[in-house]
Design a protein around this motif. Structure first.
Motif, PDB file in Angstrom:
ATOM      1  N   SER A 236       0.816  -1.206   0.000  1.00 47.28           N
ATOM      2  CA  SER A 236       0.000   0.000   0.000  1.00 47.28           C
ATOM      3  C   SER A 236       0.853   1.262   0.000  1.00 47.28           C
ATOM      4  N   GLU A 237       2.056   1.181   0.565  1.00 47.16           N
ATOM      5  CA  GLU A 237       2.915   2.352   0.607  1.00 47.16           C
ATOM      6  C   GLU A 237       3.543   2.647  -0.737  1.00 47.16           C
ATOM      7  N   SER A 238       3.555   1.679  -1.645  1.00 39.80           N
ATOM      8  CA  SER A 238       4.174   1.889  -2.942  1.00 39.80           C
ATOM      9  C   SER A 238       3.202   2.473  -3.961  1.00 39.80           C
ATOM     10  N   LEU A 239       1.997   2.799  -3.518  1.00 38.83           N
ATOM     11  CA  LEU A 239       0.995   3.342  -4.405  1.00 38.83           C
ATOM     12  C   LEU A 239       0.538   4.691  -3.880  1.00 38.83           C
ATOM     13  N   HIS A 240       0.501   5.680  -4.750  1.00 37.00           N
ATOM     14  CA  HIS A 240       0.176   7.033  -4.323  1.00 37.00           C
ATOM     15  C   HIS A 240      -1.311   7.318  -4.259  1.00 37.00           C
ATOM     16  N   SER A 241      -2.135   6.498  -4.920  1.00 36.29           N
ATOM     17  CA  SER A 241      -3.556   6.760  -4.958  1.00 36.29           C
ATOM     18  C   SER A 241      -4.327   5.567  -4.447  1.00 36.29           C
ATOM     19  N   GLY A 242      -5.477   5.833  -3.859  1.00 33.79           N
ATOM     20  CA  GLY A 242      -6.333   4.788  -3.351  1.00 33.79           C
ATOM     21  C   GLY A 242      -7.343   4.367  -4.393  1.00 33.79           C
ATOM     22  N   PRO A 243      -8.363   3.575  -4.001  1.00 36.27           N
ATOM     23  CA  PRO A 243      -9.369   3.116  -4.941  1.00 36.27           C
ATOM     24  C   PRO A 243     -10.222   4.268  -5.437  1.00 36.27           C
ATOM     25  N   LEU A 244     -10.776   4.092  -6.633  1.00 33.34           N
ATOM     26  CA  LEU A 244     -11.646   5.111  -7.188  1.00 33.34           C
ATOM     27  C   LEU A 244     -13.005   5.027  -6.509  1.00 33.34           C
ATOM     28  N   SER A 245     -13.450   6.113  -5.942  1.00 33.87           N
ATOM     29  CA  SER A 245     -14.743   6.135  -5.270  1.00 33.87           C
ATOM     30  C   SER A 245     -15.264   7.559  -5.258  1.00 33.87           C
ATOM     31  N   GLY A 246     -16.592   7.671  -5.302  1.00 31.36           N
ATOM     32  CA  GLY A 246     -17.188   9.000  -5.266  1.00 31.36           C
ATOM     33  C   GLY A 246     -17.407   9.557  -6.650  1.00 31.36           C
ATOM     34  N   PRO A 247     -18.245  10.599  -6.769  1.00 27.80           N
ATOM     35  CA  PRO A 247     -18.579  11.159  -8.073  1.00 27.80           C
ATOM     36  C   PRO A 247     -17.390  11.749  -8.808  1.00 27.80           C
ATOM     37  N   LYS A 248     -16.385  12.272  -8.088  1.00 27.56           N
ATOM     38  CA  LYS A 248     -15.226  12.888  -8.737  1.00 27.56           C
ATOM     39  C   LYS A 248     -14.246  11.841  -9.240  1.00 27.56           C
ATOM     40  N   ASP A 249     -14.464  10.574  -8.840  1.00 26.42           N
ATOM     41  CA  ASP A 249     -13.525   9.529  -9.185  1.00 26.42           C
ATOM     42  C   ASP A 249     -14.059   8.596 -10.256  1.00 26.42           C
ATOM     43  N   GLU A 250     -14.918   9.095 -11.137  1.00 29.96           N
ATOM     44  CA  GLU A 250     -15.388   8.287 -12.240  1.00 29.96           C
ATOM     45  C   GLU A 250     -14.216   7.985 -13.171  1.00 29.96           C
ATOM     46  N   MET A 251     -14.315   6.853 -13.849  1.00 29.04           N
ATOM     47  CA  MET A 251     -13.204   6.426 -14.707  1.00 29.04           C
ATOM     48  C   MET A 251     -13.036   7.359 -15.903  1.00 29.04           C
ATOM     49  N   LEU A 252     -11.778   7.627 -16.235  1.00 28.01           N
ATOM     50  CA  LEU A 252     -11.467   8.469 -17.380  1.00 28.01           C
ATOM     51  C   LEU A 252     -11.780   7.720 -18.672  1.00 28.01           C
ATOM     52  N   ILE A 253     -12.441   8.410 -19.600  1.00 30.61           N
ATOM     53  CA  ILE A 253     -12.789   7.826 -20.896  1.00 30.61           C
ATOM     54  C   ILE A 253     -12.062   8.583 -21.993  1.00 30.61           C
ATOM     55  N   LEU A 254     -11.368   7.842 -22.842  1.00 25.45           N
ATOM     56  CA  LEU A 254     -10.665   8.426 -23.983  1.00 25.45           C
ATOM     57  C   LEU A 254     -11.331   7.968 -25.270  1.00 25.45           C
ATOM     58  N   LYS A 255     -11.427   8.877 -26.236  1.00 28.17           N
ATOM     59  CA  LYS A 255     -11.990   8.543 -27.540  1.00 28.17           C
ATOM     60  C   LYS A 255     -11.066   9.048 -28.632  1.00 28.17           C
ATOM     61  N   ASN A 256     -11.137   8.362 -29.792  1.00 25.28           N
ATOM     62  CA  ASN A 256     -10.281   8.797 -30.887  1.00 25.28           C
ATOM     63  C   ASN A 256     -10.782  10.125 -31.444  1.00 25.28           C
ATOM     64  N   LYS A 257      -9.847  10.984 -31.755  1.00 25.74           N
ATOM     65  CA  LYS A 257     -10.175  12.288 -32.306  1.00 25.74           C
ATOM     66  C   LYS A 257     -10.693  12.116 -33.727  1.00 25.74           C
ATOM     67  N   ALA A 258     -11.820  12.736 -34.013  1.00 18.07           N
ATOM     68  CA  ALA A 258     -12.444  12.575 -35.329  1.00 18.07           C
ATOM     69  C   ALA A 258     -11.600  13.252 -36.409  1.00 18.07           C
ATOM     70  N   PRO A 259     -11.244  12.531 -37.467  1.00 11.31           N
ATOM     71  CA  PRO A 259     -10.473  13.144 -38.561  1.00 11.31           C
ATOM     72  C   PRO A 259     -11.385  13.958 -39.476  1.00 11.31           C
ATOM     73  N   ARG A 260     -10.780  14.739 -40.329  1.00  7.79           N
ATOM     74  CA  ARG A 260     -11.559  15.506 -41.314  1.00  7.79           C
ATOM     75  C   ARG A 260     -11.244  14.985 -42.707  1.00  7.79           C
ATOM     76  N   TRP A 261     -12.214  15.107 -43.590  1.00 10.99           N
ATOM     77  CA  TRP A 261     -12.038  14.639 -44.958  1.00 10.99           C
ATOM     78  C   TRP A 261     -11.361  15.718 -45.782  1.00 10.99           C
ATOM     79  N   HIS A 262     -10.243  15.349 -46.440  1.00  8.48           N
ATOM     80  CA  HIS A 262      -9.493  16.289 -47.258  1.00  8.48           C
ATOM     81  C   HIS A 262      -9.909  16.095 -48.720  1.00  8.48           C
ATOM     82  N   GLU A 263     -10.555  17.093 -49.282  1.00  3.09           N
ATOM     83  CA  GLU A 263     -11.092  16.980 -50.636  1.00  3.09           C
ATOM     84  C   GLU A 263      -9.997  16.806 -51.672  1.00  3.09           C
TER      85      GLU A 263
END
Length: 405
Positions: free
Chosen positions: A299-326
């Motif tokens: 436990s001492e080798s870890l800086h953060s505890g378990p995720l809990s509470g509304p502020k600790d929702e899991m981070l979601i990553l999505k691919n950046k939408a590309p644009r069409w080059h004519e």
């Protein structure tokens, strides 16, 4: 004697000892050199104990090590910092205090750096080389922006096909990529269709992490791991690719749910879980990394505890939408010159709007991956994900996706 002379003398003595048997080519040395792990030798410690540096005053030793750390800022010279950390306990403890995490220093020094979040505000530039013949993938830290011919080896992965899924075993040692290896640090597993992936860490990413298997012990090579320090599969990320039922042309759509990183990590003042050492049950089970041994508990080798509470929702990553080059008649993303070959595998990940993130945080590229040669791909990442997590996410792009293309 001036500090400059002291440092030069110390480097000279370390170098002479290295030539006698202390090979500072651990699994994450230069690509052009053999991918070997540092061999722990009692001769090295004995030699240094007999040297004039054995009884240096702590204040002087700290000052000298700080100057070495500052002067050897890039690889391959940074191996001198690693050598200092492997001398003895007092040198190791001081070096660990001096060397900052990649988040603060933007440097990868020790193997544990690969499990720590990347730098804030800048992308750490790496590249991946694929070997089709043996289904392996090697991750390197780029030392020259103009070339991918040399680099510092970081991680290796091997593809293992199974009847219902595919595993990518990830290791610190390019010559021993297996789950039974002492250098095994995690894996990526896909479903049968190659549309859903799970990234597993071999050790808990935070104090509240839960293992997916209930085995109390397992075998690592010829050694048995104690049940008090579990080694297993801790899910740290889930990756999903959107099904392309209609078969329409265009880039893949992907989403990554970072189980171990809270949404608040990307906000100003946010904190991401940071592993500070490899959790080991037996100091002899990892002889190649003597500077990671510690009396601290898990436990001492870890800086953060378990995720809990509304502020600790899991981070979601999505691919950046590309644009069409004519004019070019293709989908385009701005990789700032880091990607040169069009490929369906190319992507950029940003924080999803589902996180409630707005403004600049939503536009910052956290991970980008793209093709630059037949079997060469760039991988650039930054805070809050680690090199291990970024590598695993990029490996998912290599896997065949029957229903996504």
């Amino acid at each position: 004697m001036s500090f400059k002379s002291i440092i030069q003398d110390m480097k000279g003595e370390l170098g002479s000892i290295s030539r006698k048997g202390f090979d500072v080519k651990f699994s994450y040395g230069l690509r052009s050199r053999s991918h070997r792990v540092v061999q722990d030798s009692s001769m090295v410690v004995d030699a240094l104990r007999q040297s004039c540096w054995a009884n240096m005053p702590p204040e002087l030793l700290r000052d000298v090590l700080m100057r070495i750390e500052a002067s050897e800022s890039a690889w391959p010279l940074r191996k001198n910092v690693v050598a200092c950390a492997g001398v003895c306990r007092s040198w190791r403890e001081i070096t660990k205090e001096i060397v900052k995490t990649p988040e603060l220093s933007a440097k990868l020094t020790f193997p544990i750096s690969l499990k720590q979040p990347g730098p804030r505000g800048s992308l750490l530039q790496c590249y991946i080389k694929r070997n089709r013949s043996n289904q392996t993938y090697h991750l390197y830290l780029g030392l020259n922006q103009a070339s991918t011919d040399d680099g510092k080896f970081l991680l290796a992965a091997r593809k293992c096909r199974r009847p219902t899924c595919t595993d990518y075993i990830i290791s610190l040692n390019a010559d021993d990529v297996s789950k039974g290896s002492t250098t095994y640090i995690g894996k990526l597993r896909s479903n049968f269709l190659g549309t859903k992936f799970t990234v597993y860490d071999a050790q808990p990413p935070n104090a509240g992490a839960r293992i997916t298997k209930s085995r109390s012990t397992r075998r690592l090579g010829s050694r048995q791991v104690s049940p008090r320090i579990p080694t297993g599969n801790y899910p740290v990320a889930h990756i999903s690719y959107e099904l392309n039922v209609l078969g329409s042309r265009g880039p893949r759509r992907m989403q990554c749910v970072m189980d171990a990183i809270p949404t608040g990590a990307i906000e100003p003042g946010g904190v991401a879980p940071t592993q500070t050492e490899f959790v080991l049950s037996n100091v002899d089970s990892f002889p190649s990394f003597p500077f990671f041994r510690s009396k601290s508990n898990r436990s001492e080798s870890l800086h953060s505890g378990p995720l809990s509470g509304p502020k600790d929702e899991m981070l979601i990553l999505k691919n950046k939408a590309p644009r069409w080059h004519e004019q070019l008649q293709c989908w385009c993303l701005n990789f700032n010159g880091r990607v040169t070959v069009a490929s369906v595998k190319n992507f950029q990940l940003v924080a999803s709007a589902e996180n409630g993130v707005a403004g600049q945080e939503h536009e910052n590229v956290i991970l980008q991956f793209g093709k630059v040669g037949k079997d060469v791909f760039t991988m650039d990442y930054q805070y809050p994900i680690s090199a291990f997590q970024a590598f695993a996410i990029c490996l998912s792009s290599f896997d065949t996706k029957i229903a996504c293309e």
